[in-house]
Design a protein around this motif. Sequence first.
Motif, PDB file in Angstrom:
ATOM      1  N   TRP A  80       0.831  -1.205   0.000  1.00 15.90           N
ATOM      2  CA  TRP A  80       0.000   0.000   0.000  1.00 15.90           C
ATOM      3  C   TRP A  80       0.864   1.254   0.000  1.00 15.90           C
ATOM      4  O   TRP A  80       0.648   2.176  -0.803  1.00 15.90           O
ATOM      5  CB  TRP A  80      -0.931   0.017   1.218  1.00 15.90           C
ATOM      6  N   TYR A  81       1.854   1.294   0.901  1.00 11.32           N
ATOM      7  CA  TYR A  81       2.643   2.502   1.007  1.00 11.32           C
ATOM      8  C   TYR A  81       3.455   2.741  -0.259  1.00 11.32           C
ATOM      9  O   TYR A  81       3.498   3.856  -0.788  1.00 11.32           O
ATOM     10  CB  TYR A  81       3.582   2.434   2.220  1.00 11.32           C
ATOM     11  N   GLU A  82       4.070   1.694  -0.761  1.00 12.76           N
ATOM     12  CA  GLU A  82       4.963   1.856  -1.893  1.00 12.76           C
ATOM     13  C   GLU A  82       4.219   2.071  -3.204  1.00 12.76           C
ATOM     14  O   GLU A  82       4.643   2.849  -4.052  1.00 12.76           O
ATOM     15  CB  GLU A  82       5.861   0.623  -1.998  1.00 12.76           C
ATOM     16  N   ASP A  83       3.095   1.363  -3.379  1.00 13.39           N
ATOM     17  CA  ASP A  83       2.363   1.427  -4.637  1.00 13.39           C
ATOM     18  C   ASP A  83       1.406   2.616  -4.722  1.00 13.39           C
ATOM     19  O   ASP A  83       1.019   3.016  -5.814  1.00 13.39           O
ATOM     20  CB  ASP A  83       1.560   0.144  -4.856  1.00 13.39           C
ATOM     21  N   ALA A  91       0.712   9.193  -3.969  1.00 13.97           N
ATOM     22  CA  ALA A  91      -0.518   9.976  -3.820  1.00 13.97           C
ATOM     23  C   ALA A  91      -0.530  10.780  -2.527  1.00 13.97           C
ATOM     24  O   ALA A  91      -1.115  11.862  -2.467  1.00 13.97           O
ATOM     25  CB  ALA A  91      -1.734   9.053  -3.866  1.00 13.97           C
ATOM     26  N   GLY A  92       0.115  10.262  -1.473  1.00 14.40           N
ATOM     27  CA  GLY A  92       0.103  10.936  -0.186  1.00 14.40           C
ATOM     28  C   GLY A  92       1.356  11.718   0.115  1.00 14.40           C
ATOM     29  O   GLY A  92       1.516  12.240   1.225  1.00 14.40           O
ATOM     30  N   ALA A  93       2.267  11.807  -0.861  1.00 13.75           N
ATOM     31  CA  ALA A  93       3.515  12.521  -0.598  1.00 13.75           C
ATOM     32  C   ALA A  93       4.100  13.136  -1.864  1.00 13.75           C
ATOM     33  O   ALA A  93       3.992  14.333  -2.101  1.00 13.75           O
ATOM     34  CB  ALA A  93       4.531  11.583   0.069  1.00 13.75           C
ATOM     35  N   MET A  94       4.722  12.322  -2.712  1.00 17.12           N
ATOM     36  CA  MET A  94       5.529  12.870  -3.795  1.00 17.12           C
ATOM     37  C   MET A  94       4.739  13.649  -4.838  1.00 17.12           C
ATOM     38  O   MET A  94       5.304  14.490  -5.538  1.00 17.12           O
ATOM     39  CB  MET A  94       6.315  11.742  -4.475  1.00 17.12           C
ATOM     40  N   ALA A  95       3.445  13.374  -4.974  1.00 13.30           N
ATOM     41  CA  ALA A  95       2.641  14.111  -5.949  1.00 13.30           C
ATOM     42  C   ALA A  95       2.244  15.496  -5.455  1.00 13.30           C
ATOM     43  O   ALA A  95       1.650  16.274  -6.209  1.00 13.30           O
ATOM     44  CB  ALA A  95       1.374  13.310  -6.298  1.00 13.30           C
ATOM     45  N   MET A  96       2.591  15.818  -4.213  1.00 18.47           N
ATOM     46  CA  MET A  96       2.167  17.097  -3.644  1.00 18.47           C
ATOM     47  C   MET A  96       3.125  18.227  -4.011  1.00 18.47           C
ATOM     48  O   MET A  96       4.320  18.002  -4.178  1.00 18.47           O
ATOM     49  CB  MET A  96       2.092  16.990  -2.118  1.00 18.47           C
ATOM     50  N   ASN A 125      -5.016  14.206   2.339  1.00 18.14           N
ATOM     51  CA  ASN A 125      -5.161  13.065   3.239  1.00 18.14           C
ATOM     52  C   ASN A 125      -6.603  12.886   3.701  1.00 18.14           C
ATOM     53  O   ASN A 125      -7.054  11.757   3.917  1.00 18.14           O
ATOM     54  CB  ASN A 125      -4.197  13.190   4.414  1.00 18.14           C
ATOM     55  N   LYS A 126      -7.322  13.974   3.829  1.00 19.19           N
ATOM     56  CA  LYS A 126      -8.756  13.846   4.104  1.00 19.19           C
ATOM     57  C   LYS A 126      -9.451  13.151   2.937  1.00 19.19           C
ATOM     58  O   LYS A 126     -10.328  12.291   3.129  1.00 19.19           O
ATOM     59  CB  LYS A 126      -9.370  15.215   4.355  1.00 19.19           C
ATOM     60  N   ARG A 127      -9.069  13.497   1.734  1.00 17.77           N
ATOM     61  CA  ARG A 127      -9.669  12.869   0.564  1.00 17.77           C
ATOM     62  C   ARG A 127      -9.300  11.388   0.480  1.00 17.77           C
ATOM     63  O   ARG A 127     -10.149  10.540   0.194  1.00 17.77           O
ATOM     64  CB  ARG A 127      -9.214  13.604  -0.696  1.00 17.77           C
ATOM     65  N   LEU A 128      -8.023  11.050   0.704  1.00 18.25           N
ATOM     66  CA  LEU A 128      -7.603   9.645   0.678  1.00 18.25           C
ATOM     67  C   LEU A 128      -8.350   8.837   1.723  1.00 18.25           C
ATOM     68  O   LEU A 128      -8.755   7.690   1.480  1.00 18.25           O
ATOM     69  CB  LEU A 128      -6.095   9.557   0.902  1.00 18.25           C
ATOM     70  N   ASN A 129      -8.525   9.440   2.895  1.00 18.64           N
ATOM     71  CA  ASN A 129      -9.255   8.754   3.958  1.00 18.64           C
ATOM     72  C   ASN A 129     -10.711   8.517   3.550  1.00 18.64           C
ATOM     73  O   ASN A 129     -11.258   7.418   3.725  1.00 18.64           O
ATOM     74  CB  ASN A 129      -9.185   9.576   5.236  1.00 18.64           C
ATOM     75  N   ARG A 130     -11.327   9.524   2.985  1.00 21.05           N
ATOM     76  CA  ARG A 130     -12.717   9.413   2.542  1.00 21.05           C
ATOM     77  C   ARG A 130     -12.877   8.367   1.435  1.00 21.05           C
ATOM     78  O   ARG A 130     -13.886   7.662   1.354  1.00 21.05           O
ATOM     79  CB  ARG A 130     -13.203  10.773   2.060  1.00 21.05           C
ATOM     80  N   ASP A 131     -11.839   8.238   0.594  1.00 23.68           N
ATOM     81  CA  ASP A 131     -11.896   7.305  -0.528  1.00 23.68           C
ATOM     82  C   ASP A 131     -11.365   5.918  -0.176  1.00 23.68           C
ATOM     83  O   ASP A 131     -11.132   5.100  -1.070  1.00 23.68           O
ATOM     84  CB  ASP A 131     -11.097   7.870  -1.706  1.00 23.68           C
ATOM     85  N   ALA A 132     -11.172   5.656   1.124  1.00 29.26           N
ATOM     86  CA  ALA A 132     -10.711   4.337   1.609  1.00 29.26           C
ATOM     87  C   ALA A 132      -9.357   3.960   1.020  1.00 29.26           C
ATOM     88  O   ALA A 132      -9.107   2.791   0.706  1.00 29.26           O
ATOM     89  CB  ALA A 132     -11.755   3.265   1.307  1.00 29.26           C
ATOM     90  N   ARG A 133      -8.481   4.940   0.904  1.00 31.06           N
ATOM     91  CA  ARG A 133      -7.116   4.682   0.416  1.00 31.06           C
ATOM     92  C   ARG A 133      -6.103   4.896   1.536  1.00 31.06           C
ATOM     93  O   ARG A 133      -4.967   5.316   1.300  1.00 31.06           O
ATOM     94  CB  ARG A 133      -6.809   5.579  -0.782  1.00 31.06           C
TER      95      ARG A 133
END
Length: 277
Positions: free
Chosen positions: A44-47, A52-57, A114-122
């Motif tokens: 999950w973290y690597e793929d 999505a939660g770091a480098m794309a920001m 991160n709110k969006r990722l949480n809402r989208d079950a990611r």
Amino acid sequence: MSEETRSETYAELAAVGPYGVRPGHALITMVEPHPGHEYAYNRWYEDDHYYAGAMAMPWMYAGRRWVATRALQELRVPADSAVARPVTAGCYLSTYWITEGRYDDHMKWTVGINKRLNRDARVHRERTHVFTAFQDHEATVYRDGAAGPRDLHALDHPYAGLILQVVDAEGPGERAALLDHLRHHELPRRLAGSPAAMVTVFRPTPLPGDRMTYVKQVEAVDTRLTLLWFLEEDPRTCWRPHFTDLETLGTPTARVELVAPFVPTVPGTDRYVDELR
């Protein structure tokens, strides 16, 4: 907001504010996947999350993941660490550089995504944040002076290992003196002739009040310093001759709360996952 308006906003934001390459800030996060979920967490973290939660920001321009096998975990000190309880907790470490002067901008984005990722079950739930903090850069000390990679290259250069060292001054008024001691005396002395090419020194900042609830608020923000030692050799082969005494600082006004060696992960693989327990 229309697509055209969004595009114009991106252009406006890029045209103003700092855009240097110095690592003015960092995200340093040490995490423990729950037993039985090690492979799922790593994938999950690597793929997904690393990107999505770091480098794309925006303004997070370099990153690297590190891992501590059980053998490396057992080298950690002190046993009564105020950071990791037990001291072996936190087998994965992720480190990211953020452009100097862009911390506030980045934080607005990271809370939102991160709110969006949480809402989208990611978001992978089976993990514990042992030590997660955004940090401001205070100093970098080099072994070889102007030769070799600079700190801005540190997360891209193929270093063979990293040591996370967390130290606390006696109180807020003593931290500046501790930083001065480290920068001008302790770190140059220890780096000379060692397999560590550089040490970056950061101080933690409080997490925003609207952070995700699974990440605890940062402790000791007024007294703590976080050191990252970048190693040209695998810590498993150079630990005994060079780093067994990192629990001491050469000053009675500070305490080392964690010394934890890591090796880099191999992106796209599950290497080392079967060595965590």
